[in-house]
Motif scaffolding. Structure first.
Motif, PDB file in Angstrom:
ATOM      1  N   VAL A 192       0.815  -1.226   0.000  1.00 45.60           N
ATOM      2  CA  VAL A 192       0.000   0.000   0.000  1.00 45.60           C
ATOM      3  C   VAL A 192       0.847   1.274   0.000  1.00 45.60           C
ATOM      4  O   VAL A 192       0.765   2.107  -0.903  1.00 45.60           O
ATOM      5  N   LEU A 193       1.652   1.442   1.034  1.00 46.95           N
ATOM      6  CA  LEU A 193       2.285   2.735   1.290  1.00 46.95           C
ATOM      7  C   LEU A 193       3.322   3.113   0.238  1.00 46.95           C
ATOM      8  O   LEU A 193       3.442   4.295  -0.122  1.00 46.95           O
ATOM      9  N   GLY A 194       4.081   2.134  -0.251  1.00 47.96           N
ATOM     10  CA  GLY A 194       5.089   2.440  -1.263  1.00 47.96           C
ATOM     11  C   GLY A 194       4.459   2.955  -2.541  1.00 47.96           C
ATOM     12  O   GLY A 194       4.908   3.957  -3.114  1.00 47.96           O
ATOM     13  N   GLU A 195       3.407   2.285  -2.993  1.00 47.32           N
ATOM     14  CA  GLU A 195       2.709   2.735  -4.204  1.00 47.32           C
ATOM     15  C   GLU A 195       2.051   4.087  -3.986  1.00 47.32           C
ATOM     16  O   GLU A 195       2.044   4.937  -4.888  1.00 47.32           O
ATOM     17  N   ALA A 196       1.474   4.299  -2.798  1.00 44.71           N
ATOM     18  CA  ALA A 196       0.832   5.585  -2.503  1.00 44.71           C
ATOM     19  C   ALA A 196       1.849   6.717  -2.545  1.00 44.71           C
ATOM     20  O   ALA A 196       1.564   7.809  -3.064  1.00 44.71           O
ATOM     21  N   TYR A 197       3.034   6.473  -2.011  1.00 44.59           N
ATOM     22  CA  TYR A 197       4.087   7.494  -2.012  1.00 44.59           C
ATOM     23  C   TYR A 197       4.464   7.877  -3.445  1.00 44.59           C
ATOM     24  O   TYR A 197       4.508   9.064  -3.802  1.00 44.59           O
ATOM     25  N   VAL A 198       4.724   6.877  -4.275  1.00 44.04           N
ATOM     26  CA  VAL A 198       5.153   7.156  -5.647  1.00 44.04           C
ATOM     27  C   VAL A 198       4.009   7.784  -6.445  1.00 44.04           C
ATOM     28  O   VAL A 198       4.229   8.694  -7.258  1.00 44.04           O
ATOM     29  N   ALA A 199       2.770   7.350  -6.219  1.00 50.12           N
ATOM     30  CA  ALA A 199       1.629   7.938  -6.929  1.00 50.12           C
ATOM     31  C   ALA A 199       1.511   9.430  -6.630  1.00 50.12           C
ATOM     32  O   ALA A 199       1.317  10.246  -7.538  1.00 50.12           O
ATOM     33  N   GLN A 200       1.626   9.790  -5.359  1.00 49.33           N
ATOM     34  CA  GLN A 200       1.530  11.200  -4.983  1.00 49.33           C
ATOM     35  C   GLN A 200       2.702  11.996  -5.548  1.00 49.33           C
ATOM     36  O   GLN A 200       2.556  13.153  -5.952  1.00 49.33           O
ATOM     37  N   LEU A 201       3.859  11.362  -5.605  1.00 57.96           N
ATOM     38  CA  LEU A 201       5.035  12.009  -6.183  1.00 57.96           C
ATOM     39  C   LEU A 201       4.811  12.305  -7.668  1.00 57.96           C
ATOM     40  O   LEU A 201       5.037  13.437  -8.138  1.00 57.96           O
ATOM     41  N   VAL A 202       4.352  11.312  -8.398  1.00 58.36           N
ATOM     42  CA  VAL A 202       4.133  11.462  -9.838  1.00 58.36           C
ATOM     43  C   VAL A 202       3.023  12.459 -10.130  1.00 58.36           C
ATOM     44  O   VAL A 202       3.079  13.219 -11.109  1.00 58.36           O
ATOM     45  N   GLU A 203       2.006  12.487  -9.264  1.00 58.43           N
ATOM     46  CA  GLU A 203       0.873  13.398  -9.459  1.00 58.43           C
ATOM     47  C   GLU A 203       1.180  14.832  -9.024  1.00 58.43           C
ATOM     48  O   GLU A 203       0.324  15.711  -9.153  1.00 58.43           O
ATOM     49  N   GLY A 204       2.363  15.070  -8.530  1.00 59.95           N
ATOM     50  CA  GLY A 204       2.764  16.415  -8.142  1.00 59.95           C
ATOM     51  C   GLY A 204       2.169  16.898  -6.842  1.00 59.95           C
ATOM     52  O   GLY A 204       2.044  18.109  -6.617  1.00 59.95           O
ATOM     53  N   THR A 206       3.453  16.743  -3.874  1.00 56.80           N
ATOM     54  CA  THR A 206       4.518  16.725  -2.871  1.00 56.80           C
ATOM     55  C   THR A 206       4.460  17.905  -1.899  1.00 56.80           C
ATOM     56  O   THR A 206       5.184  17.912  -0.906  1.00 56.80           O
ATOM     57  N   ASP A 207       3.601  18.890  -2.192  1.00 56.03           N
ATOM     58  CA  ASP A 207       3.504  20.049  -1.293  1.00 56.03           C
ATOM     59  C   ASP A 207       2.352  19.908  -0.305  1.00 56.03           C
ATOM     60  O   ASP A 207       2.031  20.847   0.430  1.00 56.03           O
ATOM     61  N   THR A 208       1.723  18.729  -0.244  1.00 57.34           N
ATOM     62  CA  THR A 208       0.606  18.524   0.673  1.00 57.34           C
ATOM     63  C   THR A 208       1.090  17.988   2.015  1.00 57.34           C
ATOM     64  O   THR A 208       2.151  17.372   2.111  1.00 57.34           O
ATOM     65  N   ARG A 209       0.274  18.207   3.036  1.00 57.34           N
ATOM     66  CA  ARG A 209       0.600  17.669   4.359  1.00 57.34           C
ATOM     67  C   ARG A 209       0.609  16.138   4.328  1.00 57.34           C
ATOM     68  O   ARG A 209       1.466  15.509   4.953  1.00 57.34           O
ATOM     69  N   GLU A 210      -0.338  15.546   3.601  1.00 54.55           N
ATOM     70  CA  GLU A 210      -0.419  14.087   3.560  1.00 54.55           C
ATOM     71  C   GLU A 210       0.855  13.475   2.991  1.00 54.55           C
ATOM     72  O   GLU A 210       1.353  12.468   3.495  1.00 54.55           O
ATOM     73  N   PHE A 211       1.405  14.083   1.930  1.00 59.58           N
ATOM     74  CA  PHE A 211       2.647  13.563   1.349  1.00 59.58           C
ATOM     75  C   PHE A 211       3.796  13.708   2.333  1.00 59.58           C
ATOM     76  O   PHE A 211       4.586  12.781   2.524  1.00 59.58           O
ATOM     77  N   ALA A 212       3.903  14.893   2.956  1.00 59.48           N
ATOM     78  CA  ALA A 212       4.984  15.120   3.917  1.00 59.48           C
ATOM     79  C   ALA A 212       4.911  14.128   5.072  1.00 59.48           C
ATOM     80  O   ALA A 212       5.936  13.602   5.539  1.00 59.48           O
ATOM     81  N   GLU A 213       3.706  13.858   5.542  1.00 61.54           N
ATOM     82  CA  GLU A 213       3.531  12.922   6.652  1.00 61.54           C
ATOM     83  C   GLU A 213       3.832  11.485   6.216  1.00 61.54           C
ATOM     84  O   GLU A 213       4.417  10.710   6.981  1.00 61.54           O
TER      85      GLU A 213
END
Length: 238
Positions: A192-204, A206-213
């Motif tokens: 779950v978490l690895g794919e979620a991290y890369v998905a958020q990275l690719v979708e741009g 990275t400036d959200t609180r959820e991505f930082a957390e």
């Protein structure tokens, strides 16, 4: 018991399986895995402080992004003096897949020297898993060839800090049905978490609180397994 060098590096990888889920012997096949993050550690002498770092993937699931991460891992390790590299179960996972991704980099021409660099880095590899299995054979079923890092550290009196979901605001991904407990596991990251991290990275995002957390959670979880490797190695050396 092999000789444990004074100067040591440590490597622990975190992976995802975005294309297909591994089962059984698939866990030794790099085609089932992609690299998300690498935990790194360095201890120049047995009584010296341990330096740790976490290197993250910086892109989607392309060979180019994997190569970039491999290069940064290699640069970090070669910038520190050491006579050996620690893993836990690296002969069955970390070293196999790092070598597999290096072969991809060579085949695709993104880093022709990748295999040679990785082979050189692991020339003096100390996998702590077989040492733990030998040391605690009386506690294990006769067929067991692996032991969890958390278990052997508990038996050796070495603390491993758990990563609690309650300490991080990672958003809706925390409600995924695979996440079945209050603390992070490598299964959660792999599914779950690895794919979620890369998905958020690719979708741009990275400036959200959820991505930082999420990045903080992954970094803390990855880093938590690094320093115990040095304590375990020194314990086995005594």
């Amino acid at each position: 018991m092999p000789t444990i060098p004074d100067g040591l590096l440590a490597i622990d990888i975190e992976t995802a399986s975005p294309n297909r889920s591994p089962e059984g012997s698939d866990f030794r096949d790099t085609d089932y895995f992609e690299l998300v993050a690498v935990g790194l550690g360095h201890q120049p002498a047995p009584d010296a402080p341990v330096e740790t770092a976490v290197c993250f993937r910086d892109g989607g699931w392309s060979v180019e992004a994997t190569t970039d991460l491999l290069r940064r891992v290699d640069d970090w390790c070669r910038g520190r003096e050491a006579d050996g590299v620690l893993t836990h179960n690296g002969n069955r996972f970390d070293a196999i897949h790092l070598g597999g991704w290096a072969e991809r980099a060579v085949e695709h021409g993104t880093w022709p020297e990748a295999s040679g660099r990785l082979d050189s880095l692991f020339e003096h590899h100390v996998d702590l898993n077989p040492l733990a299995v030998d040391a605690y054979a009386e506690r294990l079923e006769s067929w067991r060839t692996t032991v969890a890092l958390e278990d052997v550290c508990r038996w050796e009196g070495i603390p491993v800090e758990p990563t609690h979901y309650a300490d991080y605001d990672i958003g809706p991904v925390a409600n995924h049905p695979v996440i079945d407990g209050p603390t992070v596991t490598n299964v959660h990251i792999g599914k779950v978490l690895g794919e979620a991290y890369v998905a958020q990275l690719v979708e741009g995002r990275t400036d959200t609180r959820e991505f930082a957390e999420l990045e903080r959670l992954l970094a803390d979880y990855t880093r938590a397994d690094i320093e115990p490797l040095f304590h375990l190695a020194r314990s086995f050396a005594d």
